[in-house]
Motif scaffolding. Structure first.
Motif, mmCIF file in Angstrom:
data_model
loop_
_atom_site.group_PDB
_atom_site.id
_atom_site.type_symbol
_atom_site.label_atom_id
_atom_site.label_comp_id
_atom_site.label_asym_id
_atom_site.label_seq_id
_atom_site.Cartn_x
_atom_site.Cartn_y
_atom_site.Cartn_z
ATOM 1 N N GLN A 146 9.180 -1.745 -11.179
ATOM 2 C CA GLN A 146 8.676 -1.576 -12.547
ATOM 3 C C GLN A 146 7.175 -1.846 -12.622
ATOM 4 N N THR A 147 6.657 -2.603 -11.652
ATOM 5 C CA THR A 147 5.241 -2.978 -11.685
ATOM 6 C C THR A 147 4.403 -2.279 -10.617
ATOM 7 N N ALA A 148 5.023 -1.595 -9.688
ATOM 8 C CA ALA A 148 4.282 -0.933 -8.612
ATOM 9 C C ALA A 148 3.467 0.225 -9.173
ATOM 10 N N SER A 149 2.234 0.346 -8.712
ATOM 11 C CA SER A 149 1.370 1.411 -9.237
ATOM 12 C C SER A 149 1.771 2.783 -8.704
ATOM 13 N N SER A 150 2.190 2.853 -7.460
ATOM 14 C CA SER A 150 2.625 4.112 -6.868
ATOM 15 C C SER A 150 3.961 3.867 -6.168
ATOM 16 N N VAL A 151 5.038 4.109 -6.882
ATOM 17 C CA VAL A 151 6.370 3.780 -6.379
ATOM 18 C C VAL A 151 6.698 4.518 -5.083
ATOM 19 N N PRO A 152 6.492 5.836 -4.976
ATOM 20 C CA PRO A 152 6.829 6.499 -3.708
ATOM 21 C C PRO A 152 6.063 5.924 -2.519
ATOM 22 N N ALA A 195 4.790 2.912 -2.291
ATOM 23 C CA ALA A 195 5.251 1.545 -2.064
ATOM 24 C C ALA A 195 6.591 1.535 -1.344
ATOM 25 N N ARG A 196 7.488 2.445 -1.686
ATOM 26 C CA ARG A 196 8.785 2.526 -1.004
ATOM 27 C C ARG A 196 8.587 2.910 0.469
ATOM 28 N N CYS A 197 7.702 3.827 0.720
ATOM 29 C CA CYS A 197 7.409 4.249 2.093
ATOM 30 C C CYS A 197 6.827 3.081 2.887
ATOM 31 N N GLU A 198 5.928 2.348 2.286
ATOM 32 C CA GLU A 198 5.324 1.200 2.950
ATOM 33 C C GLU A 198 6.365 0.113 3.213
ATOM 34 N N LEU A 199 7.277 -0.097 2.284
ATOM 35 C CA LEU A 199 8.343 -1.081 2.482
ATOM 36 C C LEU A 199 9.205 -0.712 3.681
ATOM 37 N N ARG A 200 9.571 0.558 3.789
ATOM 38 C CA ARG A 200 10.374 1.005 4.937
ATOM 39 C C ARG A 200 9.600 0.817 6.242
#
Length: 66
Positions: free
Chosen positions: A41-47, A49-54
């Motif tokens: 909900q707070t991430a500026s660029s969700v896609p 951020a998800r890629c970076e998390l993986r």
């Protein structure tokens, strides 16, 4: 949580996995928890951020098993 998702995914992708139903249920449960985590909900660029998390989870797992 992402590391658990990756481990479950790899276990399910292995040749002749045991208890595929349990692995699929776990993968689904982890997917839902990751998708609806409050952080997104707070991430500026969700896609991105998800890629970076993986990527970070894979790197962490590689270091942990080395």
């Amino acid at each position: 949580m992402q590391a658990a998702f990756n481990a479950t995914y790899l276990a399910l992708a292995a040749p002749s996995p045991r208890d595929t139903t349990a692995l699929r249920r776990r993968l689904l449960r982890l997917s839902v928890r990751l998708w609806w985590h409050p952080y997104w909900q707070t991430a500026s660029s969700v896609p991105a951020a998800r890629c970076e998390l993986r990527r970070l989870a894979r790197a962490w797992e590689a270091v942990r098993t080395a």
